[in-house]
Write an enzyme that holds these catalytic residues in place. Structure first.
Site, mmCIF file in Angstrom:
data_model
loop_
_atom_site.group_PDB
_atom_site.id
_atom_site.type_symbol
_atom_site.label_atom_id
_atom_site.label_comp_id
_atom_site.label_asym_id
_atom_site.label_seq_id
_atom_site.Cartn_x
_atom_site.Cartn_y
_atom_site.Cartn_z
ATOM 1 N N GLY A 64 2.892 -2.548 8.021
ATOM 2 C CA GLY A 64 3.131 -2.950 9.404
ATOM 3 C C GLY A 64 4.513 -3.539 9.618
ATOM 4 O O GLY A 64 5.090 -4.139 8.701
ATOM 5 N N THR A 69 0.822 -1.214 0.000
ATOM 6 C CA THR A 69 0.000 0.000 0.000
ATOM 7 C C THR A 69 0.858 1.267 0.000
ATOM 8 O O THR A 69 1.913 1.313 0.618
ATOM 9 C CB THR A 69 -0.918 -0.022 1.238
ATOM 10 O OG1 THR A 69 -1.809 -1.128 1.094
ATOM 11 C CG2 THR A 69 -1.726 1.253 1.370
ATOM 12 N N GLU A 86 -7.364 -5.565 3.833
ATOM 13 C CA GLU A 86 -7.614 -6.687 2.910
ATOM 14 C C GLU A 86 -8.814 -6.431 2.013
ATOM 15 O O GLU A 86 -9.592 -7.338 1.704
ATOM 16 C CB GLU A 86 -7.805 -7.993 3.699
ATOM 17 C CG GLU A 86 -6.631 -8.381 4.556
ATOM 18 C CD GLU A 86 -5.358 -8.615 3.747
ATOM 19 O OE1 GLU A 86 -5.445 -8.972 2.563
ATOM 20 O OE2 GLU A 86 -4.270 -8.404 4.306
#
Lengths: 691, 691
Positions: B189, B150, B446
């Protein structure tokens, strides 16, 4: 530290370019609408005057507050509260100026209860002698007060409070005592660490006449009464002997206020502690005098509820402002039917519009109903002060119903807007991390939103019962008229024509009325005719109340536009579209009720989604100007996504790359080494010490 | 410090007494149900084995974490992650043991992406040679990896990613470069502060054949591809030259993970960086080979979505467990029709039941659909590994639809439970301050919940189109059969009898099917026959997807109970009641659709509220045992309100009075004095320094 990112720009077109285009494409003037909405009571002038003063103060800078621990946040909040109070002195601010500053800073201040409930209660419930003593101390901040009513075991049910205030006829004192753990005061704002005084609500226990001076007098409870009590030493700021006080700990939101627990162990206060404007205990005989106007207390609660209704529009407007601006700028995916075109601005997706634009319409609906609520409150208040209580029941019902309905809409609406922002809505720069959790308190404070709808339904059932009993006498007011119309049609078995809601704005109002009347009639039959237990009907009672609040919202919105003459045609046309969008969107979510009550035809109900889409399309070009009209300053929004200038990505990046303290720390990620921060050595024990 | 509160007890009856009574009054065995629900895959054994190990470790104590600043929370999280990894070594835990521990600790670990997406991507997309090199480094934690896909400007639309990986034919390297600010990686993350390696997804730019060696080759994009890249020095843990990385800052939840931004400035990586199990670039010629099985990537996403579906039940069960236990204990108000009686337990109010009991039923619905999703995934996966892709489209549709539908239900359901707790639901001891905000991430990760429903609708429209085109040939599967049945009836203008949902559990399934088919048919006509633009239909597409997911949930729930033989009659009877409650409650919220599609009669639809009340009344006595069956340990609940033993008020008070660090600080509330903490002197400047 300069690096290669300094010269990077977002991909084109950038936010400022897009917002300029959005603002230019609409024939609505945000400035004109802002005047229409907010010039009332000097709001715009006040905001423009106070804001620059706050922005100049480094202490009011919001950049780092999300990185502070709760104790540090509270220290900051107290320092801010002190500074704000000094600004009052420095600039000669009045209470409205102060409240504006409080709103813009967006901290719930440790002084909050002192400035609001504490002073209000003394003003309204203290005797003249008590006021003469306490008001100068309060206004000068020589004492800081709080309001301690709710307990660990009792919130909504005030009659069930356990704290006792037992009159000791021998010493002419009240003895405050917490007989159980659940009698602990709980949630009382400003009291946990800040206040040294409090209004303490306790069950007034007086000796049964004749037993006053016996060794073991028999006590009778006269229900909860307010006492004004010093709870901490003025010098050491420690709780007085016989009192335990503290802050209840971290919460969902509202970190900056010290909600308290407080217990008393046979703690004695003088006779003068009982606020005695309405209720009195004779110091010589221990005899009780009834309050002359028991319902006045009702009035205070109604005031707070009506205020919450009025404030709801700006809380939602804040969320909608961010959502509209950001989704205008954000682009994602090309048109599936035009793979060669540019990526689509996400506000052009109907699935984004359906989440944001009805809420944009709702901000306007909330505005007009908030004004109407204030107006009703003020005129009822004037009547009450003249000793005429006839409008109290309606006002209480209206404020309870709208408090429940409007705060539900806004709490859910804020979260809906946040999710419509996609991933960035979850980030700290969204402007929602404080707004969302803080606002959630509104659905339970001042009467839980589900619980208080019983009060509305109870009033409405009484009105329907009256209408049925006097069906052949002339209507006493509009509600009575509409119930009699409904009952007459029902009795005569008339075939009721559905309202043509697509071709008459007034028919929309009527359709909401009929649906609400039908729901009310069913529950009236169950309760009044069939004598069903109240508790068994509660879900229906809640539904009746919510439907009635919607009637008020739609009706008030309609009347406001109908009678508004001062604004331009362009603005007016969009306001009517907002009215229709709000109404049809709301109607669609309860289509079955509108069908079942005969209010709207199946044909029109099945067309509703198309109508909603149509009005969203009509509003879409004006969306940015319609949120600009709320004039919410960037300082209050505190959102990279919602900035007025549209520099979304620049600000997101700046906050991450230049303002995040975590990036000053280099970590050691190897699990076999105890070092957590590079060069920090073995920090295991210092981390453990904080647990 | 001992004080008079030590000897105080809550008012009677206390929580333990009430819960004991609740547990005794039901003939359902929580233990039997727990075995039925959770013995599968050794879940219960694993939880019982892991939990005491964690509870012994002071570092895993949750008491103070809500009082820590973000930087301190992150240090704690990294220390915990290290300890957890050491426990894997010490106890020889397998990956399921590790995941159980991770769930119970309830921190999203800084190692999360390393343990999940990083290792999975290498395992699935690296060539054998790449795997031989990287897997030992990953498994030994010699390197820590993350997954960077992303970007600031693109999330859902992966094809729109801006980061470039340009092949330099002369040096046989890829050049990673971020051309804009919006090309910055974002949200990744474990990368912000922890990882030293990452899977980096970038647009693969290869020279147009024939221009490879020219001075200015022309480049063609082959779309996003994964590269494995070292991003930080192994010694200093600083980003490598040409890379900027950091943590994006505080978020709505998920404080303990370091979501990253990352940009590249002409950063060179070797040819071996491209994960080349499926896509390859010839190092000599720069020629591209197509992946042989493009859809395999789909498979990974489907796996994660199906996992989220499966996990949703326990997230909701956690909220419902707290809500049922606390509202059983909490009492407020006497019965309006029996003013002399005791106060009512709030779970006995229909207005509390209607918020909690349908969600209790939902936990069971989610359980069975989660199992079905896992089963479908596993069998489809086996087929795919045999080279048979025929079930992929269905599995992708099912997992996307259910991911969207189930996470919506759970995110909203958690908040509904929290509000049903009244004031105490807003407190930090509710057990919701981490659960709620953390879970909200699920509605966007997701695949945004609104966006991905298009994929479901697209599949279903294709199925309806196929059914219409082949209406006279035998059905290929159950979906095809039901569409052909619907189409045939529609073509023949048959008068369709509504299903008798009150007298047949199977009729409930059929009614959900008919409603979904009718919605699908309408959108099929719009899109396939009337050629309406896809975008204009999006709201309907979403509705079709949600309706289809409900069909699956109701159908799977029905089938599971129908075929279940092993459990006792008492448990079975309550499970059927939960099935009916879930179905009728869900049906009621869309009554108009069920009416409009002819699925259920107006008479039965108008009776639904009564039916819902009836099943709530039947389930009410078993509510505590039905939540006990989820076996969620107090350590995970971390809730004073939801404790197994019912010591609600004791724990609330203990947390406030003995565990709140703010109560160690005495403040100076006088606004004219700079001192914030008593004896602390002038702290103005130290507070300012933190801003």
């Amino acid at each position: 530290m300069p690096d290669f990112t300094d010269k990077l720009q977002p991909s084109k077109p950038d936010g400022p370019t897009i917002l300029a285009k959005e603002r230019a494409q609409s024939n609505i003037s945000a400035e004109e609408l802002a005047q229409h909405l907010l010039s009332h009571d000097g709001f715009l002038e006040r905001q423009a005057r106070i804001l620059p003063i706050l922005e100049k103060e480094p202490l009011f800078n919001k950049k780092q507050q999300a990185n502070l621990s709760r104790p540090d946040l509270f220290k900051l909040a107290l320092a801010r509260a002190k500074l704000l109070r000094r600004l009052v002195d420095r600039h000669g601010w009045n209470i409205d100026d102060y409240k504006m500053a409080e709103t813009l800073i967006d901290d719930v201040s440790p002084y909050f209860l002192h400035m609001h409930m504490f002073v209000t209660t003394v003003r309204e419930q203290a005797s003249d002698a008590q006021k003469a003593h306490w008001m100068p101390l309060i206004e000068s901040f020589k004492i800081i007060g709080a309001y301690a009513q709710t307990e660990l075991g009792h919130g909504s049910n005030v009659q069930g409070l356990e704290l006792e205030a037992r009159w000791d006829q021998r010493t002419h004192e009240f003895i405050l005592h917490s007989p159980t753990l659940t009698a602990s005061k709980w949630w009382n704002g400003s009291l946990g660490r800040t206040a040294n005084h409090a209004i303490v609500v306790a069950q007034l226990l007086l000796p049964r006449p004749g037993t006053e001076t016996s060794a073991s007098p028999q006590y009778v409870s006269h229900g909860p009464h307010p006492f004004i009590v010093q709870v901490r030493h003025m010098e050491s700021h420690q709780p007085l002997d016989g009192i335990v006080i503290g802050d209840i700990g971290p919460k969902f939101g509202y970190s900056t206020i010290d909600n308290a627990y407080m217990l008393f162990d046979q703690f004695r206060v003088p006779h003068s502690a009982l606020l005695s404007r309405y209720s009195q205990v004779d110091p010589e005989t221990g005899a009780y005098s009834q309050p002359k106007m028991g319902k006045v207390v009702y009035g205070t609660m109604t005031y707070v509820r009506s205020l919450i209704v009025h404030q709801s529009r700006l809380a939602l407007a804040r969320a909608v402002t961010v959502a509209v601006r950001y989704t205008s700028i954000r682009r994602q995916f090309k048109d599936r039917d035009n793979a060669k075109g540019p990526e689509i601005h996400v506000l052009d997706y109907p699935t984004v519009q359906i989440r944001i634009l009805p809420l944009l319409a709702t901000t306007y609906a909330l505005h007009y109903v908030g004004l109407a609520m204030q107006k009703t409150y003020k005129s009822a208040r004037m009547e009450i002060e003249r000793g005429d209580f006839s409008s109290l029941a309606y006002m209480h019902s209206m404020s309870s119903g709208l408090k429940s309905h409007c705060t539900n809409i806004v709490a859910d609406g804020i979260e809906t807007c946040r999710r419509a922002l996609g991933g960035h809505g979850y980030g700290g720069a969204s402007g929602f991390t404080r707004l969302g959790p803080d606002y959630l308190s509104r659905v339970t404070v001042e009467g839980d939103n589900w619980m208080i709808t019983q009060q509305v339904a109870s009033y409405l059932i009484k009105r329907m019962t009256d209408a049925a009993a006097n069906i052949h006498t002339p209507a006493v007011d509009a509600i009575d008229a509409s119930y009699k119309e409904f009952l007459t049609a029902h009795q005569n078995g008339q075939v009721i024509e559905p309202y043509d809601v697509f071709n008459s704005d007034y028919a929309i109002v009527k359709s909401f009325q009929r649906r609400a009347s039908a729901l009310l009639y069913d529950v009236y039959v169950e309760r009044v005719i069939n004598k069903k237990p109240w508790t068994s009907l509660m879900i229906q009672l809640n539904k009746v109340s919510q439907a009635q609040s919607l009637v008020i919202m739609v009706e008030v919105f309609y009347e406001a536009l109908k009678s508004e003459k001062a604004i331009s045609e362009a603005a007016k046309a969009s306001l009517w579209d907002l009215y229709r969008l709000f109404s049809f969107y709301t109607m669609e979510s309860s289509s079955y009720d509108f069908f079942n009550s005969g209010a709207v035809s199946q044909r029109q109900l099945s067309e509703l989604p198309t109508k909603v889409k149509q009005f969203m399309t009509q509003i879409r070009p004006h969306a940015v100007n319609l949120v600009d009209a709320w004039m919410i300053p960037d300082y209050l929004l505190d959102s990279a996504l919602g900035r007025y200038d549209g520099k979304v990505y620049e600000d997101l990046f700046n906050r991450a790359h230049h303002e995040n303290p975590l990036n000053q720390i280099t970590f050691n990620p190897n699990y076999w080494e105890n070092e957590i921060v590079k060069g920090g050595g073995d920090e295991w024990s210092s981390i453990l010490a904080k647990l």
